[in-house]
Design an enzyme around this catalytic site. Structure first.
Site, PDB file in Angstrom:
ATOM      1  CG  ASP A  75      42.985  49.187  49.533  1.00  0.00           C
ATOM      2  OD1 ASP A  75      43.706  50.123  49.938  1.00  0.00           O
ATOM      3  OD2 ASP A  75      42.439  48.374  50.295  1.00  0.00           O
ATOM      4  CB  THR A 100      30.758  40.920  47.126  1.00  0.00           C
ATOM      5  OG1 THR A 100      30.830  40.660  48.538  1.00  0.00           O
ATOM      6  CG2 THR A 100      31.744  40.051  46.366  1.00  0.00           C
TER       7      THR A 100
END
Lengths: 64, 519
Positions: B103, B111
């Site tokens: 990204d 997570t």
């Protein structure tokens, strides 16, 4: 700060608990100090060789 | 357990607000350096992530339900400014329920959803281990002259920042304006225990002549409230993308934090924020007089003062230090726990654990900040820098100081300065090892992770709130997971154990025998 003192007087249980925590924290501080000395002895082997170049080359594209 | 089912008072006379469980997660954009590479960080990041996931079953991410342009204040933004979605890049869902992808030119690990701060520490640490294994995997495919190194930090020291974002589940019924206003007191001041520390400053608006800052990120914030994440970053982000039933839930997306290596810092960052949000949700935050009058300048002021003595002006007119604001927040949280309980925090033990650590760390900051070198990143790094400067007679602007700063965050086992400091561990190393491949049992991430572990070939795509199965027959079957608190081990462990195939699982879920994941 005066306000803080006042608050603590109102909540003695709070202060007692904090005192109990003190000993292990201080002990841990000593241990860390010794580890820090060891680390300083060997840090130059761990650090990137050319700090100037390393820092200059560390350029990231901005993210979020 | 249904997070909002207990809102109606049994006596039926008044509505009793009960905060929803503060299901939480952390997304980390890691810094990446490709030694000997072509200088394209997107390519390097893809190579790194690919090297890891090519060794394991990989399932594509489904973007269909994502709408990052929606704004919590109630309007959708036009597409001209929508964040770009780089679908050509590697984007995987792991068997621990996490998402691992590229990204904005950084490898990013999100997570799985966790139920408590303690659990999230384990899955955040598992993320670091995944990045370390990725570096090893990348080394196998790169020529010997090249290497990829990963840093868990938030800036390059040259004005470029990348984020570590937290997410918290909240009740949709809570007015967003109240959240944005009240949480400001915490977001401006929590950095005194969860700042990661930084040598110098790097933006035009940072105070001049500052040798060391408490926070990596603070100086990058320019607005109080807004939708941006990469420009004119706001302290409170308004992205409204719940990844859950939008009628019941909101996901508060928190972009104001630093990446922590110290486990105590991560634990407190998440635990205290969950507390403050639960209080706001139950309208139990109390008076707004703790909110800084000018949050943007206040957050920078606090960051630039490692002596913790600077005071900021509050909206009520008085001045207070960050530390005294935190003492007041702790006091309010304690009162909240006594009167309303800690159910939203994962139970009494989990809640009391946060309160006890919050207090002992504030006490340490007040009496002897150096005693916290084993718990708080900015203190650990500051102590190391001061000792190093002392030994070699260095000034703060010496490049070697900046090098030590960067290398504190280096994830390579032999090179990480943080790793050599022997800080306090909260997460059991065996639990972290398991969390690299196994999901938390406490949220829907369990269903996602276990389905991927067993039937990766049949899962064509995954998202935070759904899984899509290809059973070899038309059409594809989509399993919604609109409630983050369903699909837990308690709900589906037995079901999964007794299903011989994904077809049987889908049949039994849609046959109404049990609907553990249907929100």
């Amino acid at each position: 700060m005066a306000e803080r003192e006042q608050k603590r007087k109102q909540a003695p249980s709070t202060r007692d608990e904090a005192v109990v925590e003190e000993t292990p924290v201080a002990g841990q501080g000593e241990k860390l100090k010794a580890e820090l000395d060891d680390l300083l002895d060997e840090i130059d082997e761990v650090l990137e060789e050319n700090a100037e170049e390393f820092v200059r080359n560390y350029v990231q594209k901005g993210g979020q | 357990m249904d997070g909002v089912a207990r809102r109606a008072d049994n006596r039926g006379t008044r509505v009793q607000f009960v905060a929803v469980s503060k299901v939480c997660g952390i997304e980390t954009e890691y810094g990446i350096q490709h030694v000997g590479g072509d200088g394209n960080p997107v390519t390097s990041s893809s190579l790194l992530v690919n090297a890891y996931v090519s060794e394991i079953a990989r399932v594509g991410w489904d973007f269909e339900d994502e709408s990052p342009g929606n704004d919590a204040r109630g309007f959708a933004r036009d597409s001209a400014l929508a964040p770009e979605i780089e679908t050509h890049l590697v984007n995987a869902v792991l068997t621990n329920g996490a998402r691992y992808y590229v990204d904005h030119a950084h490898p990013e690990y999100s997570t799985p959803e966790c139920a408590t701060a303690a659990e999230l520490v384990i899955f955040d640490k598992a993320g670091e281990e995944i990045l370390r294994r990725s570096m090893t995997a990348a080394a196998r495919v790169l020529p010997p002259s090249q290497s990829i190194v990963v840093y868990k930090n938030n800036s390059d020291g040259k004005g470029n920042s990348y984020g570590t974002h937290e997410n918290y589940l909240m009740d949709r019924a809570v007015p967003f304006a109240r959240i944005a206003r009240q949480v400001m007191a915490h977001f401006v001041t929590r950095q005194i225990f969860c700042g990661a520390g930084k040598v110098g400053t790097e933006t035009a608006k940072a105070p001049a002549g500052v040798a060391y800052q408490i926070s990596q990120r603070a100086e990058f914030f320019e607005e109080q409230v807004g939708l941006e994440t990469t420009l004119k970053r706001p302290i409170v982000n308004t992205r409204d993308e719940p990844h859950a039933d939008p009628r019941r839930f909101r996901r508060l997306h928190v972009i104001v934090g630093d990446a922590n290596l110290a486990e105590v810092a991560t634990f407190l960052k998440v635990g205290t924020t969950a507390f403050v949000l639960a209080m706001i949700e139950d309208d139990a935050f109390g008076a707004d007089d703790l909110v800084p009058a000018n949050p943007v300048s206040a957050i920078r002021q606090v960051a630039a003062d490692p002596t913790l003595s600077a005071s900021v002006e509050l909206s009520g007119g008085r001045r207070a230090t960050a530390l005294s604001i935190q003492w007041e927040l702790l006091e309010r949280a304690r009162k909240y726990a006594e009167t309303r309980g800690c159910e939203a925090l994962g139970g009494e033990d989990a809640g009391n654990g946060v309160l006890a650590r919050w207090e002992s760390v504030l006490h340490g900051l007040e009496t002897d900040p150096r005693s916290l070198a084993g718990q708080v990143d900015w203190v650990a790094k500051l102590q190391l820098l001061e000792a190093y400067a002392d030994r070699h007679g260095l000034a703060w602007d010496d490049r070697r100081m900046a090098a030590v700063d960067l290398q504190y965050h280096d994830l390579r086992p032999g090179r990480s300065l943080f790793g050599r400091l022997g800080t306090e561990r909260l997460a059991d190393p065996d639990a972290v090892e398991r969390a690299v491949t196994e999901p938390p049992r406490s949220t829907r991430a369990y269903f996602r992770g276990r389905c991927l572990a067993r039937w990766a070939d049949a899962v064509t795509s995954a998202n935070w709130d759904s899984l899509v199965f290809d059973l070899g027959t038309d059409p594809l079957r989509r399993i919604p997971m609109m409630d983050p608190l369903r699909g837990t081990a308690e709900h589906v462990e037995e079901l999964l154990a007794t299903c011989a195939s994904p077809a049987e699982l889908v049949a039994r879920l849609s046959g109404g025998e049990k609907e553990p994941t249907d929100g």
